[in-house]
Write a protein that holds these residues in place. Structure first.
Motif, short mmCIF file in Angstrom:
data_model
loop_
_atom_site.label_atom_id
_atom_site.label_comp_id
_atom_site.label_asym_id
_atom_site.label_seq_id
_atom_site.Cartn_x
_atom_site.Cartn_y
_atom_site.Cartn_z
N LEU A 53 0.87 -1.18 0.00
CA LEU A 53 0.00 0.00 0.00
C LEU A 53 0.90 1.23 0.00
N GLU B 60 -6.76 2.87 3.34
CA GLU B 60 -5.72 1.94 3.79
C GLU B 60 -4.31 2.45 3.52
N TRP B 61 -4.10 3.13 2.39
CA TRP B 61 -2.75 3.63 2.09
C TRP B 61 -2.36 4.77 3.03
N ALA C 66 -1.41 2.18 6.55
CA ALA C 66 -0.69 0.90 6.61
C ALA C 66 0.74 1.05 7.10
N TYR D 77 -6.62 -5.02 6.52
CA TYR D 77 -6.29 -4.45 5.22
C TYR D 77 -6.69 -5.39 4.10
N LYS E 39 -9.56 -4.52 2.17
CA LYS E 39 -11.02 -4.52 2.34
C LYS E 39 -11.72 -4.21 1.01
N PHE F 103 -11.06 -0.38 0.22
CA PHE F 103 -9.89 0.11 0.94
C PHE F 103 -10.17 1.26 1.92
N ASN G 85 -11.17 2.83 5.48
CA ASN G 85 -11.09 2.39 6.87
C ASN G 85 -12.28 2.90 7.68
#
Length: 278
Positions: free
Chosen positions: A91, A221-222, A225, A248, A250, A259, A261
């Motif tokens: 990511l 997510e990026w 992570a 992660y 998702k 992705f 959250n």
């Protein structure tokens, strides 16, 4: 592959992440030092030439060094380029904290994380304008190094601290806050607050400079992570607001985009409100 070989593999990949982060920072800084042109992406978030240059540098190096590991990268995703991930993938947020970049306060980072079976097992967070790089590797710990003129200095180990008797230090986003954040923090003995941009918030906890960071707002997510990997390697933890782990990869979420959250809370060695303390 046994556990020892897996960890050796991750250690080797972590060296690639450091190299890629330095390349991303090298692409960013000439643009940071000149006029900054800001555009708006289809999702209405700002983007600059530095985001794109850093991502291109990072993706080129990762393709050369780790061609078999898929990469989910923010700017590529915004252009519809989303590879299948499998059990292991990267990511990449090439410039986390674009608002901080535009404001020229130095609190932006290059984030690269390695995900294995839904968990961040290695990650690097590099703040090129202030010369701090953080690295976290599962079972190998967290460390920090200074970077001067693009050259990496010596690593030193970092870890979460035992909170002082007078209370916790909460770290908050410089660009985002919410009533939910304030309500959450009201349940803790907060003695001080520190504002920080981008994924530096995770790293301040990992380095023992803060204790808790609630994020009651949207992240991808990026965004998280790499900092997640640094924090957990340093002895911290991230949970959702119900105590479940932040995972992660998702895809196909029923109530949100790929992705994205949910809300979460990052802790150092503070008392967790959910379950045990490890």
């Amino acid at each position: 592959m046994n556990t020892t070989n897996i960890m050796t593999d991750i250690d080797a990949i972590a060296e690639v992440l450091v190299e890629a982060a330095l390349a991303g920072g090298a692409a960013i800084m000439p643009i940071y030092d000149g006029p900054i042109e800001v555009r708006e992406k289809p999702d209405y978030f700002p983007v600059t030439a530095a985001d794109e240059a850093a991502e291109a540098a990072i993706l080129t190096l990762l393709a050369q060094q780790t061609p078999d590991i898929p990469v989910i990268a923010e700017e590529s995703v915004s252009e519809g380029m989303v590879p299948e991930t499998g059990r292991r993938f990267f990511l990449v947020d090439p410039l986390d904290g674009t608002k901080e970049f535009i404001a020229r306060n130095g609190e932006f980072t290059v984030n690269i994380g390695l995900i294995q079976d839904g968990e961040p097992v290695a990650g690097v967070v590099y703040a090129p304008a202030i010369g701090r790089m953080f690295l976290g590797i599962a079972q190998s710990g967290a460390r920090e190094a200074r970077v001067e003129n693009g050259k990496l200095g010596a690593w030193r180990s970092i870890a979460v601290r035992t909170p002082p008797a007078e209370g916790l230090t909460a770290v908050a986003s410089r660009s985002h806050s919410s009533p939910e954040t304030e309500a959450f923090l009201a349940g803790f003995p907060i003695a001080a607050r520190v504002s920080a941009g981008s994924s530096l918030k995770f790293c301040l906890i990992a380095a023992g400079e803060a204790d808790v960071y609630p994020r009651m707002g949207r992240t991808m997510e990026w965004d998280t992570a790499a900092g997640h990997a640094v924090l957990t390697a340093g002895g911290g933890r991230i949970t959702l607001t119900d105590g479940a782990p932040l995972r992660y990869g998702k895809w196909s979420q029923p109530n949100d985009t790929d992705f994205a959250n949910p809300y979460f809370v990052a802790y150092g060695n503070a008392v967790f409100p959910f379950g045990d303390n490890h």
